[in-house]
Write a protein that holds these residues in place. Sequence first.
Motif, PDB file in Angstrom:
ATOM      1  N   ILE A 116      -6.860  24.576   4.385  1.00  0.00           N
ATOM      2  CA  ILE A 116      -8.190  24.843   3.859  1.00  0.00           C
ATOM      3  C   ILE A 116      -9.190  24.813   5.014  1.00  0.00           C
ATOM      4  N   GLY A 117     -10.416  25.249   4.742  1.00  0.00           N
ATOM      5  CA  GLY A 117     -11.445  25.275   5.772  1.00  0.00           C
ATOM      6  C   GLY A 117     -12.236  23.978   5.843  1.00  0.00           C
ATOM      7  N   ILE A 118     -13.026  23.860   6.903  1.00  0.00           N
ATOM      8  CA  ILE A 118     -13.864  22.680   7.104  1.00  0.00           C
ATOM      9  C   ILE A 118     -15.315  23.108   7.277  1.00  0.00           C
ATOM     10  N   TYR A 119     -16.199  22.447   6.516  1.00  0.00           N
ATOM     11  CA  TYR A 119     -17.639  22.601   6.685  1.00  0.00           C
ATOM     12  C   TYR A 119     -18.152  21.399   7.458  1.00  0.00           C
ATOM     13  N   THR A 120     -18.888  21.652   8.534  1.00  0.00           N
ATOM     14  CA  THR A 120     -19.477  20.565   9.303  1.00  0.00           C
ATOM     15  C   THR A 120     -20.509  21.153  10.265  1.00  0.00           C
ATOM     16  N   SER A 121     -21.144  20.278  11.028  1.00  0.00           N
ATOM     17  CA  SER A 121     -22.062  20.695  12.097  1.00  0.00           C
ATOM     18  C   SER A 121     -21.623  20.025  13.387  1.00  0.00           C
ATOM     19  N   TRP A 122     -22.191  20.492  14.506  1.00  0.00           N
ATOM     20  CA  TRP A 122     -21.866  19.840  15.766  1.00  0.00           C
ATOM     21  C   TRP A 122     -22.222  18.363  15.695  1.00  0.00           C
TER      22      TRP A 122
ATOM     23  N   GLY B  39     -11.959  30.721  -0.886  1.00  0.00           N
ATOM     24  CA  GLY B  39     -11.146  29.601  -0.456  1.00  0.00           C
ATOM     25  C   GLY B  39     -11.698  28.226  -0.789  1.00  0.00           C
ATOM     26  N   TYR B  40     -10.988  27.216  -0.259  1.00  0.00           N
ATOM     27  CA  TYR B  40     -11.301  25.809  -0.458  1.00  0.00           C
ATOM     28  C   TYR B  40     -11.819  25.232   0.860  1.00  0.00           C
ATOM     29  N   TRP B  41     -12.792  24.312   0.747  1.00  0.00           N
ATOM     30  CA  TRP B  41     -13.438  23.767   1.934  1.00  0.00           C
ATOM     31  C   TRP B  41     -13.652  22.264   1.781  1.00  0.00           C
ATOM     32  N   CYS B  42     -13.423  21.539   2.868  1.00  0.00           N
ATOM     33  CA  CYS B  42     -13.704  20.105   2.936  1.00  0.00           C
ATOM     34  C   CYS B  42     -15.024  19.906   3.672  1.00  0.00           C
ATOM     35  N   ASP B  43     -15.972  19.257   3.036  1.00  0.00           N
ATOM     36  CA  ASP B  43     -17.301  18.999   3.601  1.00  0.00           C
ATOM     37  C   ASP B  43     -17.230  17.703   4.409  1.00  0.00           C
ATOM     38  N   VAL B  44     -17.330  17.830   5.736  1.00  0.00           N
ATOM     39  CA  VAL B  44     -17.207  16.690   6.641  1.00  0.00           C
ATOM     40  C   VAL B  44     -18.581  16.377   7.212  1.00  0.00           C
ATOM     41  N   GLU B  45     -19.224  15.363   6.653  1.00  0.00           N
ATOM     42  CA  GLU B  45     -20.539  14.951   7.139  1.00  0.00           C
ATOM     43  C   GLU B  45     -20.781  13.495   6.774  1.00  0.00           C
ATOM     44  N   LEU B  46     -21.917  12.975   7.195  1.00  0.00           N
ATOM     45  CA  LEU B  46     -22.267  11.585   6.936  1.00  0.00           C
ATOM     46  C   LEU B  46     -23.205  11.516   5.745  1.00  0.00           C
TER      47      LEU B  46
ATOM     48  N   ILE C 276     -24.207  26.571  17.497  1.00  0.00           N
ATOM     49  CA  ILE C 276     -23.502  25.613  18.343  1.00  0.00           C
ATOM     50  C   ILE C 276     -22.307  25.103  17.548  1.00  0.00           C
ATOM     51  N   LEU C 277     -21.147  25.115  18.176  1.00  0.00           N
ATOM     52  CA  LEU C 277     -19.912  24.763  17.484  1.00  0.00           C
ATOM     53  C   LEU C 277     -19.495  23.318  17.744  1.00  0.00           C
ATOM     54  N   PRO C 278     -18.901  22.670  16.752  1.00  0.00           N
ATOM     55  CA  PRO C 278     -18.314  21.350  16.977  1.00  0.00           C
ATOM     56  C   PRO C 278     -17.188  21.426  18.002  1.00  0.00           C
ATOM     57  N   TYR C 279     -16.899  20.312  18.597  1.00  0.00           N
ATOM     58  CA  TYR C 279     -15.879  20.241  19.642  1.00  0.00           C
ATOM     59  C   TYR C 279     -14.550  20.829  19.152  1.00  0.00           C
ATOM     60  N   GLY C 280     -13.943  21.641  19.989  1.00  0.00           N
ATOM     61  CA  GLY C 280     -12.593  22.141  19.732  1.00  0.00           C
ATOM     62  C   GLY C 280     -12.514  23.530  19.155  1.00  0.00           C
ATOM     63  N   TRP C 281     -13.503  23.919  18.348  1.00  0.00           N
ATOM     64  CA  TRP C 281     -13.479  25.264  17.782  1.00  0.00           C
ATOM     65  C   TRP C 281     -14.054  26.258  18.780  1.00  0.00           C
TER      66      TRP C 281
ATOM     67  N   TRP D  19     -16.302  30.739  14.670  1.00  0.00           N
ATOM     68  CA  TRP D  19     -16.702  30.321  13.328  1.00  0.00           C
ATOM     69  C   TRP D  19     -16.335  31.405  12.326  1.00  0.00           C
ATOM     70  N   TRP D  20     -16.114  30.972  11.091  1.00  0.00           N
ATOM     71  CA  TRP D  20     -15.772  31.870   9.994  1.00  0.00           C
ATOM     72  C   TRP D  20     -17.014  32.167   9.156  1.00  0.00           C
ATOM     73  N   LEU D  21     -17.725  31.108   8.790  1.00  0.00           N
ATOM     74  CA  LEU D  21     -19.003  31.211   8.091  1.00  0.00           C
ATOM     75  C   LEU D  21     -20.023  30.365   8.839  1.00  0.00           C
ATOM     76  N   TRP D  22     -21.265  30.799   8.795  1.00  0.00           N
ATOM     77  CA  TRP D  22     -22.348  30.097   9.484  1.00  0.00           C
ATOM     78  C   TRP D  22     -23.484  29.880   8.490  1.00  0.00           C
ATOM     79  N   GLN D  23     -23.742  28.592   8.171  1.00  0.00           N
ATOM     80  CA  GLN D  23     -24.888  28.232   7.333  1.00  0.00           C
ATOM     81  C   GLN D  23     -26.093  28.130   8.260  1.00  0.00           C
ATOM     82  N   TYR D  24     -26.924  29.160   8.222  1.00  0.00           N
ATOM     83  CA  TYR D  24     -28.005  29.273   9.201  1.00  0.00           C
ATOM     84  C   TYR D  24     -29.365  28.850   8.666  1.00  0.00           C
ATOM     85  N   SER D  25     -29.459  28.570   7.370  1.00  0.00           N
ATOM     86  CA  SER D  25     -30.734  28.141   6.796  1.00  0.00           C
ATOM     87  C   SER D  25     -30.488  27.371   5.506  1.00  0.00           C
TER      88      SER D  25
END
Length: 232
Positions: free
Chosen positions: A120-126, A87-94, A156-161, A164-170
């Motif tokens: 599409i999916g969203i990539y982010t962190s809490w 799939g397609y993912w939007c990377d939401v970070e600073l 730890i999940l961002p607010y509202g979810w 999780w579908w995928l978890w980037q753990y390292s």
Amino acid sequence: MKPIIDISAHQRSSLINYDALANAVDGVILRACYGMSTETEFENHYREFRARGVPMGAYHYIVQYRSASEQADYFARQVAGKELKLGYWCDVELENNAPKLTAGQVEAYMALVEAKFGKIGIYTSWYMWNQIYGNRNPFTDRKLWVAHYTNRPAPILPYGWQSWWLWQYSSSGRLAGYNGNLDMNRWHGTEEEYRAWIGEGETEPDPPTEWVINIQIDNTGKVVVTNPLDGN
């Protein structure tokens, strides 16, 4: 299951033994573009992993200082004609040393890209989500690819979810075929469910509803943890 990795121009194709790395993973998500910058290794990575039958996805690191419309169009051009089972993912970070990404920019980009591809999916962190959205989330029905480097059994999940579908753990994984750090990701379900998601099974699985740690900020600025796994 083997890990799913995500790679970009930081992993130079000249330094990868694609035969070995392809054998060590169950999937790869490629950075297709960074704002409006050309992702120099995208085509190389895509060609080599496709030749070896590795399922792939693509993500876009969006920025504040280019318009949502030009970024959405650019992403669409980069991924045109490619088979992207993950799939397609939007990377939401600073972004460091750059204007802060705003919720308005994220929502404008998502509307434009989803008009082209569907949801599409969203990539982010809490942390990143909290900095941009706080206690608000208009995308709770989108797939979440969450970043949280921890030894806990769940992120730890961002607010509202609530899942999780995928978890980037390292960000410092090591695998045969590349002598450097790799982002390592875990799929939420079974291998059977994974095969279903990428089109090798009958139906796409539902996200999990258990093993969730959620953090919120109350009106006083206090961090509130809900559904902790270990009571902390």
